[in-house]
Design an enzyme around this catalytic site. Structure first.
Site, PDB file in Angstrom:
ATOM      1  N   VAL A 132       0.856  -1.192   0.000  1.00 31.71           N
ATOM      2  CA  VAL A 132       0.000   0.000   0.000  1.00 31.71           C
ATOM      3  C   VAL A 132       0.887   1.235   0.000  1.00 31.71           C
ATOM      4  CG1 VAL A 132      -1.874   1.203   1.157  1.00 31.71           C
ATOM      5  CG2 VAL A 132      -1.716  -1.281   1.327  1.00 31.71           C
ATOM      6  N   LYS A 205      -5.612  -1.501  -2.967  1.00 33.90           N
ATOM      7  CA  LYS A 205      -4.999  -0.900  -1.776  1.00 33.90           C
ATOM      8  C   LYS A 205      -6.072  -0.522  -0.759  1.00 33.90           C
ATOM      9  CE  LYS A 205      -1.102   0.746  -4.488  1.00 33.90           C
ATOM     10  NZ  LYS A 205      -0.672   1.773  -5.430  1.00 33.90           N
TER      11      LYS A 205
END
Ligand SMILES: NC(=O)c1ccc[n+]([C@@H]2O[C@H](COP(=O)([O-])OP(=O)(O)OC[C@H]3O[C@@H](n4cnc5c(N)ncnc54)[C@H](OP(=O)(O)O)[C@@H]3O)[C@@H](O)[C@H]2O)c1
Length: 438
Positions: A132, A205
């Site tokens: 992420v 994400k």
């Protein structure tokens, strides 16, 4: 100083960055960890390919499954990408009792439940900071810095390619296709750009951020997801006139009734820190009950930034290996379980419940009475207009763009109104809807 042998699955961009970072900062890492980290084996597809990092050729292998079960290897780093064979290999490493570190948002977004459950059963951990926003330590901030707090909202620019494209369109006034081609030539965008520009990567994400922040297990397809392709330089210029910058956002918020997750371009007030996050940079604004607002910004991709996140995870894992714990003495601490959901997952909210202001661009025929038809339908759906701009028709007879900025309205009503407006014979093409994030 003892040595901790680790295995790499993949030695492409990120894998080479990891090898370089471990070599460049070897002494500092050894001092901070109390042990040396050694890449014992690295699995690749083609051992003959030139590499961006120096690793003894004898350590390259084309058998990633063997790396996962090698008894000498303590930790497996998965930096190969894609869903398969990454999923199978991660599960094999976990079953063999290895902690794993992965940069792979795709496999965690699609198979996170299975992978985290297998890790819990095997009493090992899955670390995924690099998955992420690359080098930006948002997972660590949520998991550690905000561990005692209640997250209310995350608003982020989590895809550098999309941010680069919208920034260049705004700065240079060039259309999407042209800027995309330039981004591809510069290596900022893939040959198939859809993962980035259609919001798929940002959605992956966001599933991980939502799981960590709210305990909510989202499937990527449950996210309201819209890409950038229909945004024009004229929209960026008009948004600027209204005091906004258009940014590719990923948003998850809990309004007390549940969590709503969405990925789409949005108008952000020009003075918001997210409006100032330009080019390939990433930024995430977190609002939590006790701390209030906090902002995390940094490089979301690239060889070395991503390697920093992978190696940070690796150091954390190594600190909690029994040998390291023993070296630190009693109370060395168990590894936390970064992937575990909160005991009470927050429910999901219907995207139709969203309430915000909207930027609507209509392609209306340049004829008397057309505006009246559009505004009548908006009024019937209780959507009130804050500003309306009608630019001149680009060419005689062609549709004139009409832009309406609304007061706060419900997504459900706006969608219903647009369905009717887009069926009007005087409307040439589907209306562009952009949400305003305030
Ligand atoms: N690049 C970034 O900036 C960035 C940022 C954040 C996260 N990530 C994530 O990091 C991961 C890796 O990205 P990357 O850019 O480093 O990819 P990459 O440059 O394409 O590297 C992939 C590596 O995996 C190897 N590989 C792929 N399939 C394999 C298989 N079946 N068996 C053995 N080896 C295999 C490749 O071997 P060969 O070299 O022999 O082809 C290559 O070394 C992805 O999940 C990506 O989403 C990347």
């Amino acid at each position: 100083v003892h040595t901790i042998p680790v295995g790499l699955l993949g030695l492409g961009n990120v894998g080479a960055g990891v090898v370089r970072l471990l070599a460049d900062n070897d002494a500092a890492i050894a001092a901070r960890l109390g042990a040396r980290i050694e890449i014992r084996a690295a699995a690749v597809r083609d051992p003959q390919r030139p590499r961006q990092a120096t690793l003894d050729a004898a350590r390259l292998t084309t058998d990633p499954a063997a790396v996962c079960v090698d008894p000498a290897i303590r930790v497996v780093l998965e930096v190969m990408g894609g869903v398969e064979p990454a999923r199978t290999l991660l599960l094999a490493a976990i079953a063999a009792g290895k902690h794993v570190v992965t940069a792979n948002k795709h496999v965690l977004a699609e198979h996170g439940d299975e992978i985290f459950a297998a890790a819990a059963a095997a009493r090992v951990n899955v670390y995924y900071e690099a998955a992420v926003c690359g080098g930006l330590p948002i997972i660590r901030a949520l998991r550690e810095g905000l561990a005692s707090d209640r997250i209310q909202e995350l608003v982020g620019i989590v895809n550098g390619t999309s941010n680069f494209i919208l920034t260049a369109m705004a700065d240079e006034g060039r259309p999407f296709d042209e800027v995309l081609r330039a981004a591809q030539a510069a290596g900022y965008a893939e040959a198939d750009p859809s993962f980035d520009v259609d919001g798929i990567d940002a959605g992956h994400k966001l599933t991980l951020l939502t799981r960590l922040s709210f305990g909510t297990r989202l499937k990527p397809e449950q996210i309201l997801c819209e890409g950038l392709r229909r945004v024009t330089p004229a929209d960026l210029a008009l948004a600027a006139r209204f005091g906004y910058v258009i940014k590719p956002l990923a948003v998850a918020d809990d309004d007390g009734r549940g969590v709503l997750a969405r990925v789409h371009p949005a108008l952000v007030p020009a003075r918001d820190p997210l409006a100032l996050c330009a080019g390939t940079m990433n930024a995430i604004k977190v609002t939590s009950a006790a701390l209030g607002q906090s902002l995390y910004q940094g490089r979301g991709a690239g060889m070395m930034p991503t390697a920093v996140a992978v190696v940070a995870d690796l150091i954390e894992v190594c600190r909690d290996l029994p040998t390291a714990r023993a070296a630190r003495g009693p109370g060395g601490g168990e590894a936390p379980a970064p992937g575990s959901p909160l005991p009470q997952a927050r429910p999901l909210r219907d995207p139709g419940d969203l309430e915000c202001r909207y930027y609507l661009r209509f392609a209306a025929a340049d004829r008397p009475g057309v505006l009246a038809q559009v505004t009548r339908i908006l009024g019937e759906h209780e959507i009130s207009i804050w500003q309306l701009v009608q630019e001149g028709s680009p060419a005689p007879g062609s549709p004139a763009p009409v832009v309406v900025v609304t007061h706060p309205a419900r997504e459900r009503r706006v969608q219903a109104a647009l369905a009717l407006i887009d069926r009007l014979p005087v409307v040439a093409s589907p209306t562009l809807l952009l949400r305003i994030q305030s």
